[in-house]
Design an enzyme around this catalytic site. Structure first.
Site, PDB file in Angstrom:
ATOM      1  N   TYR A 137       0.858  -1.190   0.000  1.00 50.74           N
ATOM      2  CA  TYR A 137       0.000   0.000   0.000  1.00 50.74           C
ATOM      3  C   TYR A 137       0.892   1.237   0.000  1.00 50.74           C
ATOM      4  O   TYR A 137       1.791   1.367   0.829  1.00 50.74           O
ATOM      5  CB  TYR A 137      -0.913   0.016   1.226  1.00 50.74           C
ATOM      6  CG  TYR A 137      -1.978   1.092   1.127  1.00 50.74           C
ATOM      7  CD1 TYR A 137      -3.263   0.778   0.703  1.00 50.74           C
ATOM      8  CD2 TYR A 137      -1.684   2.431   1.392  1.00 50.74           C
ATOM      9  CE1 TYR A 137      -4.222   1.763   0.547  1.00 50.74           C
ATOM     10  CE2 TYR A 137      -2.637   3.424   1.249  1.00 50.74           C
ATOM     11  CZ  TYR A 137      -3.911   3.090   0.832  1.00 50.74           C
ATOM     12  OH  TYR A 137      -4.859   4.072   0.676  1.00 50.74           O
ATOM     13  N   GLN A 198     -10.936  -0.257   0.868  1.00 52.13           N
ATOM     14  CA  GLN A 198     -11.326  -1.127  -0.238  1.00 52.13           C
ATOM     15  C   GLN A 198     -10.106  -1.766  -0.907  1.00 52.13           C
ATOM     16  O   GLN A 198     -10.159  -2.919  -1.356  1.00 52.13           O
ATOM     17  CB  GLN A 198     -12.166  -0.369  -1.284  1.00 52.13           C
ATOM     18  CG  GLN A 198     -11.470   0.763  -2.016  1.00 52.13           C
ATOM     19  CD  GLN A 198     -11.588   2.090  -1.286  1.00 52.13           C
ATOM     20  OE1 GLN A 198     -11.842   2.129  -0.094  1.00 52.13           O
ATOM     21  NE2 GLN A 198     -11.425   3.178  -2.020  1.00 52.13           N
ATOM     22  N   ASN A 221      -3.526   5.940   5.926  1.00 50.56           N
ATOM     23  CA  ASN A 221      -4.243   6.754   6.904  1.00 50.56           C
ATOM     24  C   ASN A 221      -4.967   5.873   7.924  1.00 50.56           C
ATOM     25  O   ASN A 221      -4.783   4.656   7.968  1.00 50.56           O
ATOM     26  CB  ASN A 221      -5.216   7.714   6.199  1.00 50.56           C
ATOM     27  CG  ASN A 221      -6.283   6.971   5.404  1.00 50.56           C
ATOM     28  OD1 ASN A 221      -6.542   5.788   5.628  1.00 50.56           O
ATOM     29  ND2 ASN A 221      -6.925   7.670   4.480  1.00 50.56           N
ATOM     30  N   SER A 244       5.348   9.242  14.076  1.00 50.85           N
ATOM     31  CA  SER A 244       6.801   9.291  13.917  1.00 50.85           C
ATOM     32  C   SER A 244       7.470   9.814  15.182  1.00 50.85           C
ATOM     33  O   SER A 244       6.907  10.635  15.909  1.00 50.85           O
ATOM     34  CB  SER A 244       7.166  10.192  12.738  1.00 50.85           C
ATOM     35  OG  SER A 244       6.659   9.659  11.538  1.00 50.85           O
ATOM     36  N   GLN A 266      10.967  15.267  12.193  1.00 47.38           N
ATOM     37  CA  GLN A 266       9.896  14.340  12.543  1.00 47.38           C
ATOM     38  C   GLN A 266       8.622  15.069  12.924  1.00 47.38           C
ATOM     39  O   GLN A 266       7.524  14.626  12.624  1.00 47.38           O
ATOM     40  CB  GLN A 266      10.333  13.415  13.672  1.00 47.38           C
ATOM     41  CG  GLN A 266      11.448  12.464  13.277  1.00 47.38           C
ATOM     42  CD  GLN A 266      11.139  11.721  11.989  1.00 47.38           C
ATOM     43  OE1 GLN A 266      10.226  10.911  11.923  1.00 47.38           O
ATOM     44  NE2 GLN A 266      11.894  12.013  10.940  1.00 47.38           N
ATOM     45  N   HIS A 269       5.886  15.700  10.285  1.00 48.36           N
ATOM     46  CA  HIS A 269       5.036  14.630   9.760  1.00 48.36           C
ATOM     47  C   HIS A 269       3.569  14.873  10.106  1.00 48.36           C
ATOM     48  O   HIS A 269       2.701  14.844   9.249  1.00 48.36           O
ATOM     49  CB  HIS A 269       5.471  13.276  10.314  1.00 48.36           C
ATOM     50  CG  HIS A 269       6.555  12.634   9.514  1.00 48.36           C
ATOM     51  ND1 HIS A 269       6.377  12.186   8.234  1.00 48.36           N
ATOM     52  CD2 HIS A 269       7.849  12.365   9.821  1.00 48.36           C
ATOM     53  CE1 HIS A 269       7.512  11.671   7.779  1.00 48.36           C
ATOM     54  NE2 HIS A 269       8.417  11.766   8.721  1.00 48.36           N
ATOM     55  N   GLU A 334      11.787   5.285  17.676  1.00 46.68           N
ATOM     56  CA  GLU A 334      11.852   4.870  16.277  1.00 46.68           C
ATOM     57  C   GLU A 334      13.207   5.270  15.685  1.00 46.68           C
ATOM     58  O   GLU A 334      13.920   4.459  15.103  1.00 46.68           O
ATOM     59  CB  GLU A 334      10.706   5.531  15.505  1.00 46.68           C
ATOM     60  CG  GLU A 334      10.681   5.218  14.023  1.00 46.68           C
ATOM     61  CD  GLU A 334       9.617   6.020  13.291  1.00 46.68           C
ATOM     62  OE1 GLU A 334       9.295   5.628  12.143  1.00 46.68           O
ATOM     63  OE2 GLU A 334       9.121   7.028  13.825  1.00 46.68           O
ATOM     64  N   HIS A 335      13.548   6.546  15.822  1.00 47.39           N
ATOM     65  CA  HIS A 335      14.828   7.065  15.333  1.00 47.39           C
ATOM     66  C   HIS A 335      15.625   7.592  16.527  1.00 47.39           C
ATOM     67  O   HIS A 335      15.116   8.410  17.293  1.00 47.39           O
ATOM     68  CB  HIS A 335      14.637   8.219  14.353  1.00 47.39           C
ATOM     69  CG  HIS A 335      13.716   7.913  13.207  1.00 47.39           C
ATOM     70  ND1 HIS A 335      12.393   8.310  13.187  1.00 47.39           N
ATOM     71  CD2 HIS A 335      13.942   7.247  12.043  1.00 47.39           C
ATOM     72  CE1 HIS A 335      11.835   7.905  12.056  1.00 47.39           C
ATOM     73  NE2 HIS A 335      12.750   7.255  11.344  1.00 47.39           N
ATOM     74  N   ASP A 368      15.889   8.140   6.004  1.00 48.85           N
ATOM     75  CA  ASP A 368      14.574   8.109   5.373  1.00 48.85           C
ATOM     76  C   ASP A 368      14.657   7.851   3.877  1.00 48.85           C
ATOM     77  O   ASP A 368      13.737   7.281   3.291  1.00 48.85           O
ATOM     78  CB  ASP A 368      13.849   9.443   5.603  1.00 48.85           C
ATOM     79  CG  ASP A 368      13.096   9.479   6.913  1.00 48.85           C
ATOM     80  OD1 ASP A 368      12.978   8.431   7.557  1.00 48.85           O
ATOM     81  OD2 ASP A 368      12.624  10.572   7.289  1.00 48.85           O
ATOM     82  N   GLU A 422       2.000 -35.965  29.501  1.00 50.10           N
ATOM     83  CA  GLU A 422       1.015 -34.949  29.112  1.00 50.10           C
ATOM     84  C   GLU A 422      -0.367 -35.557  28.883  1.00 50.10           C
ATOM     85  O   GLU A 422      -1.303 -34.842  28.527  1.00 50.10           O
ATOM     86  CB  GLU A 422       1.478 -34.226  27.842  1.00 50.10           C
ATOM     87  CG  GLU A 422       2.702 -33.344  28.072  1.00 50.10           C
ATOM     88  CD  GLU A 422       3.034 -32.485  26.860  1.00 50.10           C
ATOM     89  OE1 GLU A 422       2.431 -32.701  25.779  1.00 50.10           O
ATOM     90  OE2 GLU A 422       3.894 -31.592  26.998  1.00 50.10           O
ATOM     91  N   HIS A 427       0.183 -39.891  20.892  1.00 48.57           N
ATOM     92  CA  HIS A 427       1.515 -39.356  20.627  1.00 48.57           C
ATOM     93  C   HIS A 427       2.571 -40.375  21.061  1.00 48.57           C
ATOM     94  O   HIS A 427       3.531 -40.655  20.337  1.00 48.57           O
ATOM     95  CB  HIS A 427       1.738 -38.047  21.397  1.00 48.57           C
ATOM     96  CG  HIS A 427       1.095 -36.849  20.782  1.00 48.57           C
ATOM     97  ND1 HIS A 427      -0.264 -36.685  20.718  1.00 48.57           N
ATOM     98  CD2 HIS A 427       1.641 -35.742  20.213  1.00 48.57           C
ATOM     99  CE1 HIS A 427      -0.539 -35.526  20.148  1.00 48.57           C
ATOM    100  NE2 HIS A 427       0.598 -34.933  19.826  1.00 48.57           N
TER     101      HIS A 427
END
Length: 437
Positions: A137, A198, A221, A244, A266, A269, A334-335, A368, A422, A427
């Site tokens: 995506y 969709q 999104n 971010s 950052q 964003h 993250e960074h 990035d 068990e 088994h």
């Protein structure tokens, strides 16, 4: 004037302040979730017809068939050819660097033979195979991210994924040439101009035209994120990404304008992004704050940056760099920028970070776009237990077990004892048959 939280590790309530800073309510909007659930159910039921209907409605198109929403390889190559020379050169270099980096990640399985006499001829190992088909995506329209195409598509192709299906919305028919050019360079097999829940549904369930994939990767999104959560289990997903984040650990020697801009990188964003500076020099933090006030009015996205810094940003004074690294591990950003003159010696102190940027010249923005490592990174503290996107995310591992006749007698006795313990007699008997033979 901008208001940014400032506090010190010596404050008696430091832990409470840090916890409050890091707290993020990522609860899903119920109305979004309901809408997404309805769209997914409709796509699952009606396939192409539903995808076309929602695409026309949300992207303001007039498509009559899926053939109008699929781009040919020729169109992708035309987009690449249409780029200005400097853009094409930059995109090609970035793609090359991302590919070279990911080609160094492990691609092969392994195995070994048991050497003891009672297990001789027994082999154990692991077989690694690529996923057959992956969906990518990519945000579309004005929010176009060719770097996301490179970072998601190239490791998939390096891993050996046989077919890569890209979906990208084109609101009002607006197609971004850089995104399509990145798809051409990355080896994307098919591109559909569809987006939103969709598109996720089409990839997860398959339609008459869009083939079902094994895994869906890539940002989107709130509707896309909600859809990915809902289809997880039917297909795999890369991660549920949060806002971010950047954490700069600085020794107070880097140009304060550089650090201010790194925090901006950052914060621009979105309003929920988080930018934090940790430094043992309080006077230097004052200088960074002055740089923030000076540079913010020059930023085209200054209102987004301002909101992010005021709501979720912080300037934190610490005792020393050892404590700064300990706090970094607590945050698991993250960074993480180690903006320190002798940064290499501090890397071993870091155990929790999505990506570590070593030294004052290593800006997060290089990661990035073109450094080579993947920019799809764990957020919201999940770097404590997860990793950047890589070749391994597009592979699956199968255990290999070949037991010899001798080995079946030795291991069978062990398995039988444990199975009986068990309460699973079938088994035990399955193992016993080989022992008795």
């Amino acid at each position: 004037m901008i208001t940014i939280k400032r506090f010190s590790s010596t404050d008696t309530d430091f832990k409470a302040k840090l916890d409050a800073l890091l707290a993020f309510e990522g609860a899903q909007d119920e109305s979004i979730d309901r809408t997404v659930a309805d769209i997914l159910a409709d796509v699952k039921k009606r396939g192409d017809e539903a995808v076309i209907e929602y695409t026309n409605r949300f992207d303001r198109l007039t498509a009559k068939s899926m053939s109008e929403l699929e781009l040919s390889h020729e169109e992708l190559q035309q987009a690449l050819a249409s780029l200005p020379a400097d853009q094409r050169a930059a995109l090609e270099l970035a793609a090359q660097r991302v590919r070279v980096y990911h080609e160094r990640q492990p691609l092969q399985g392994w195995q070994y033979e048991e050497q003891s006499d009672d297990l001789k001829g027994t082999m154990l190992g692991q077989k690694i195979t690529p996923l057959d088909r992956v969906g990518l995506y990519v945000p579309g329209g004005k929010a176009a991210y060719p770097s996301s195409v490179l970072m998601n598509a190239i490791p998939a192709k390096v891993a050996g994924v046989k077919e890569l299906i890209m979906v990208v919305p084109t609101p009002n028919g607006e197609r971004n040439a850089l995104v399509l050019a990145a798809a051409a360079l990355s080896g994307v097999d098919r591109v559909f101009c569809i987006g939103g829940a969709q598109a996720v549904g089409a990839l997860a369930y398959g339609t008459q035209t869009v083939p079902q994939v094994d895994k869906i990767v890539g940002p989107g999104n709130a509707y896309v994120a909600a859809a990915k959560r809902r289809v997880f289990g039917v297909v795999g997903i890369d991660m549920v990404a949060g806002p971010s984040e950047i954490l700069v650990v600085c020794d107070g020697k880097t140009d304060p304008d550089w650090v201010a801009m790194d925090l901006f990188s950052q914060a621009e964003h979105d309003e929920l992004a988080q930018s934090i500076l940790v430094c043992p020099d309080a006077a230097y933090i004052d200088r960074v704050y002055a740089s923030i006030e000076k540079l913010l009015p020059t930023m085209p996205r200054q209102e987004i940056i301002r909101t992010a810094l005021q709501d979720r940003g912080a300037l934190i004074t610490v005792r020393d760099l050892d404590e700064a690294c300990a706090i970094a591990n607590r945050i698991a950003p993250e960074h993480l920028e180690l903006s320190i003159a002798d940064a290499d010696q501090w890397v071993d102190k870091i155990t929790n970070a999505g990506a570590i940027f070593i030294g004052p010249y290593t800006s997060e923005s290089l990661g990035d776009y073109c450094a080579g490592p993947n920019h799809v990174l764990p957020t919201s503290g999940s770097a404590r237990f997860s990793s950047p996107l890589g070749v391994y995310d597009f592979q699956k591992r199968s255990s290999l077990i070949r037991v010899s006749q001798t080995g079946a007698k030795t291991l069978g006795r062990v398995a039988s004892i444990l199975a009986q313990g068990e309460g699973l007699p079938a088994h035990a008997k399955s193992a016993d048959y080989r022992v008795e033979s």
